[in-house]
Design an enzyme around this catalytic site. Sequence first.
Site, PDB file in Angstrom:
ATOM      1  N   VAL A 100     -48.409  27.299  26.624  1.00 31.69           N
ATOM      2  CA  VAL A 100     -49.502  28.077  27.179  1.00 31.69           C
ATOM      3  C   VAL A 100     -50.352  27.144  28.025  1.00 31.69           C
ATOM      4  CG1 VAL A 100     -51.535  29.478  26.684  1.00 31.69           C
ATOM      5  CG2 VAL A 100     -49.519  29.643  25.208  1.00 31.69           C
ATOM      6  N   CYS A 101     -50.510  27.483  29.299  1.00 37.80           N
ATOM      7  CA  CYS A 101     -51.374  26.735  30.211  1.00 37.80           C
ATOM      8  C   CYS A 101     -50.954  25.258  30.274  1.00 37.80           C
ATOM      9  CB  CYS A 101     -52.830  26.902  29.788  1.00 37.80           C
ATOM     10  SG  CYS A 101     -54.032  26.423  31.052  1.00 37.80           S
TER      11      CYS A 101
END
Length: 313
Positions: A100-101
């Site tokens: 994530v990210c």
Amino acid sequence: MLTVGFALPPGFQIMGLAPVSAFELANIVAGETLYCIRLLSEHGGAVANSFGVPLETRPLQRQRLDTLIVAGLLSPAPTSTGLLKQIRKSAGVSRRIASVCTGAFLLGEAGLLDGRRVTTHWFYARELQKQFPDAHVEDDRIFIIDGNVWTSAGMSAGVDLALGMIEKDFGVDLSRGVARQLVVHHRRAGGQSQHSALLELDPKSDRIQSALAYARKNLRLPLTVETLAEAAHLSPRQFSRAFRSETGQSPAKAVEQLRVEAARVMIEQSRNTMDEVAVETGFADPERMRRAFLRAFGEPPQVIRRNARRSAV
């Protein structure tokens, strides 16, 4: 039951856990436990997030996982060799691994991005490419699937990634049901842009905002300056002047942005022909749409559809 582990480096950004809600709701919507969630770290025990609030975790090395999702930091920073070793080992035995990210930087440090198409938050995409030159970083994707490696954009894109996983695992109906429970639109396609035309335009006055909202809902119409001015309750001359002052663009250019954005979503998420997409989004014919895509993305619609289908495999 599928076990999904979240690898949490010290100081992880709390929104990195947003996908947990999607998996939790999948169990509720399905009426049975489809997913078991584990919060994991290098040593187990309390791990502080970016807020400074500690969460209890289990040691990553002791887990047998179907899926490992690596959370990111507010900004990329080197990770301990021990955690990287555990991530690398888990990637070798888990069905899929994801980030994530800025969690993509941890996957890169673990040597898992070489030769793969990947994404991260647009602000850090160049840095990701610089640090891991053997990866193929695409800075304008919501999420990308390359083999068993999934990477997502900014923190909220982790929800789209989780919905994509749920759809892969248990079908589109469950994924849509979870999206409704989350009060979000059904997941954005992985190839969809991280940017929004309306956000980029950022009009200040209610009148210009109303005109753009009208345009977005009526893309099939000609959308002349006169039509938009009427929606804004201004004369065409007042409207054109105010529009350019607030957005820095002409109304025609802004409408093209909205049409391109809508057309790209249709191309990536539907089976409509190029003729149908062109008509639905107001381009009238595929050639005009193709030229607009080349201006906006540097690629024709056919290439974007092909890439989206490849990512979905």
